[in-house]
Enzyme design. Structure first.
Site, PDB file in Angstrom:
ATOM      1  N   SER A 160       0.932  -1.023   0.029  1.00 11.22           N
ATOM      2  CA  SER A 160      -0.080   0.016   0.055  1.00 11.22           C
ATOM      3  C   SER A 160       0.903   1.449  -0.165  1.00 11.22           C
ATOM      4  O   SER A 160       2.177   1.160   0.245  1.00 11.22           O
ATOM      5  CB  SER A 160      -0.827  -0.129   1.208  1.00 11.22           C
ATOM      6  N   TYR A 172      -2.217  -1.422  10.548  1.00  7.96           N
ATOM      7  CA  TYR A 172      -2.343  -1.491   8.909  1.00  7.96           C
ATOM      8  C   TYR A 172      -0.827  -0.940   8.308  1.00  7.96           C
ATOM      9  O   TYR A 172      -0.394  -1.778   7.372  1.00  7.96           O
ATOM     10  CB  TYR A 172      -3.518  -0.505   8.034  1.00  7.96           C
TER      11      TYR A 172
END
Length: 313
Positions: A160, A172
């Site tokens: 990401s 995350y």
């Protein structure tokens, strides 16, 4: 200058069009195929004529995917957080591919929640995300590598933009930074085996990675369980502004995921896959530039987007 631009364009065009031969004979194993990137990638590879081994978390997701594709796709249920499930999936893949090996492993399974200010979270919240996004990815990769080496194939890892710059608290971004490090290390280790490793670093896209619940409701649950002393230090205004900002960011996420899926597909079928793919204008024009600025400058810019807590200095 124009000549150099033309040469650069022609070089990139050649690399994009220079495809691997005999794709219809090659196997691809993809995790996280219930929805989103993995689901769409599985369909595109089937349309291209490849043999797709799709891992889904739920029977419902697997059944729907089988209905939407052809005999070239087979499914298996996989929970990447459970080693027994990973071992069973690896044996199943080994039985399918035989001596030719596995051309591509696509580690796509991931979750985004719980996320929020780090102090609002618990160790359990961090572990929940990291176990899927990082530890599960590593476990699957280690089990599949012998088959990938046999085919001199590829590993494609879903990271990401949050793996280049931490824009939100929780597990995350921590997990995605770990994916970057793991991918870099195995890429160098596998070079002499003829295995290529690519990292996908999308910007802000709208998928089911953030679950089905409303973002404000998620943050409200985190807020309500905090000790009163912690809530007082942040203040109600901080909570409201933070919730609105994060909800707005999710609403602005790009719903068209084709650029991400096309990047994943290119990493699988091109003879010259890139090391990193950055689909999304926000990735190219915001997150990557921020990641390359001096850290104090990046901190100054990002801190302007955070509300001031009640106990701020």
């Amino acid at each position: 200058m124009a000549a150099l631009t033309d040469l650069s364009f022609m070089y990139r065009w050649f690399k994009n069009c220079n495809l691997v031969r005999n794709l219809s004979d090659k196997y691809v194993f993809i995790t996280g195929c219930d929805s989103g990137f993995g689901n769409q990638l599985a369909k595109q590879l089937v349309d291209r004529g490849m043999r797709v081994l799709a891992a889904c978390l739920t029977e419902e997701g697997a059944q729907k995917l089988r209905q939407d594709t052809s005999y070239r796709l087979q499914t298996i249920l996989l929970d990447v957080t459970k080693s027994e499930s990973v071992q069973e999936a690896a044996q199943w893949v080994r039985d399918q591919v035989g001596e030719q090996g596995l051309w591509a492993l696509v580690n796509n399974a991931g979750v985004g929640l719980p996320s929020g200010p780090n102090e609002w979270l618990t160790k359990k919240d961090f572990v929940k995300v990291i176990n899927v996004n990082l530890v599960g990815l590593i476990d699957v990769t280690l089990h599949m590598l012998p088959m990938v080496k046999k085919a001199r194939g590829r590993v494609v890892n879903m990271s990401s933009s949050g793996g280049r710059i931490a824009v939100i608290g929780g597990g995350y971004c921590v997990s995605k930074f770990g994916v970057e490090a793991f991918s870099d290390s195995i890429r160098r280790e596998l070079y002499y085996f003829g295995v290529k490793v690519s990292i996908i670093e999308p910007g802000n896209y709208r998928t089911s990675i953030l679950g089905q619940q409303n973002m404000k409701l998620h943050l409200q649950k985190l807020w309500d369980r905090l000790p009163q002393e912690t809530r007082d230090s942040y203040g109600e205004e901080y909570f409201q502004i933070y919730s609105d900002n994060l909800s707005n960011m999710m609403m602005m996420a790009e719903p068209r995921i084709r650029d991400v899926v096309n990047s994943m597909e290119h990493a699988i079928v091109s003879r010259s896959p890139r090391i990193r793919y950055n689909p999304g204008l926000d990735a190219k024009l915001l997150y990557l530039p921020l990641a390359k600025l001096p850290t104090p400058v990046t901190d100054f810019i990002l801190s302007r987007y955070l509300p001031k807590p009640a106990d701020s200095v």
